[in-house]
Design a protein around this motif. Structure first.
Motif, mmCIF file in Angstrom:
data_model
loop_
_atom_site.group_PDB
_atom_site.id
_atom_site.type_symbol
_atom_site.label_atom_id
_atom_site.label_comp_id
_atom_site.label_asym_id
_atom_site.label_seq_id
_atom_site.Cartn_x
_atom_site.Cartn_y
_atom_site.Cartn_z
ATOM 1 N N VAL A 97 0.838 -1.198 0.000
ATOM 2 C CA VAL A 97 0.000 0.000 0.000
ATOM 3 C C VAL A 97 0.876 1.252 0.000
ATOM 4 N N LYS A 98 1.896 1.262 0.800
ATOM 5 C CA LYS A 98 2.816 2.410 0.839
ATOM 6 C C LYS A 98 3.398 2.666 -0.548
ATOM 7 N N ARG A 99 3.868 1.606 -1.197
ATOM 8 C CA ARG A 99 4.504 1.757 -2.511
ATOM 9 C C ARG A 99 3.503 2.149 -3.586
ATOM 10 N N ILE A 100 2.324 1.569 -3.573
ATOM 11 C CA ILE A 100 1.345 1.878 -4.617
ATOM 12 C C ILE A 100 0.856 3.317 -4.479
ATOM 13 N N LEU A 101 0.678 3.797 -3.249
ATOM 14 C CA LEU A 101 0.284 5.193 -3.051
ATOM 15 C C LEU A 101 1.379 6.141 -3.524
#
Length: 150
Positions: A97-101
């Motif tokens: 989630v951190k990377r996709i955001l």
């Protein structure tokens, strides 16, 4: 309000769905909405959701619907700027989630962002590291083929 909705699509595989849900809930970044879209022909996952994951939004389409209709239902559930479709036989990496955001911030008008995935077997064990990178056209061609979209 979150920018990201994660929709977990599942069908008659409650053990795999539980593993996938746990991997999603164990994200380092917690700012997302999770919806489990349950297209099962039984109520086994519904009972598990009520007992183990009452905080997670669960949509049961019992007794099930054709795949193309399920896909359209998933799209209709999204009320955030971005969304991810995840499946019950996938495990989410802890920083996903951190990377996709971060990627959506770099490309705010992106139609799709391909990511790494772990393939798992029927028991939920990781069997292969793989990278899935395809063009926007290939993604659309796959959706058209799989879901009968046009």
């Amino acid at each position: 309000m979150s920018l990201l909705t994660i929709v977990l699509m599942t069908h008659n595989r409650p053990v795999l769905a539980v593993n996938a849900i746990e991997s999603i809930l164990n994200q380092s970044e917690k700012d997302f909405k999770l919806v489990v879209s349950d297209n099962s022909s039984n109520k086994e996952l519904q009972e598990i959701m009520e007992a183990r994951f009452p905080q997670v939004e669960h949509k049961s389409w019992f007794p099930g619907m054709p795949l193309a209709e399920h896909f359209k239902k998933v799209i209709s559930l999204v009320d955030t700027a971005y969304f991810v479709m995840f499946h019950d036989d996938d495990l989410m990496e802890p920083d996903y989630v951190k990377r996709i955001l971060e990627e959506f911030k770099k490309e705010p008008h992106a139609a799709a962002i391909a990511t790494n995935a772990w393939k798992i077997d029927k028991d939920g064990q990781k069997i292969q590291d793989s990278k899935f990178f395809v063009s926007k056209n290939k993604i659309w061609e796959s959706l058209v083929k799989c879901y009968g979209l046009d």
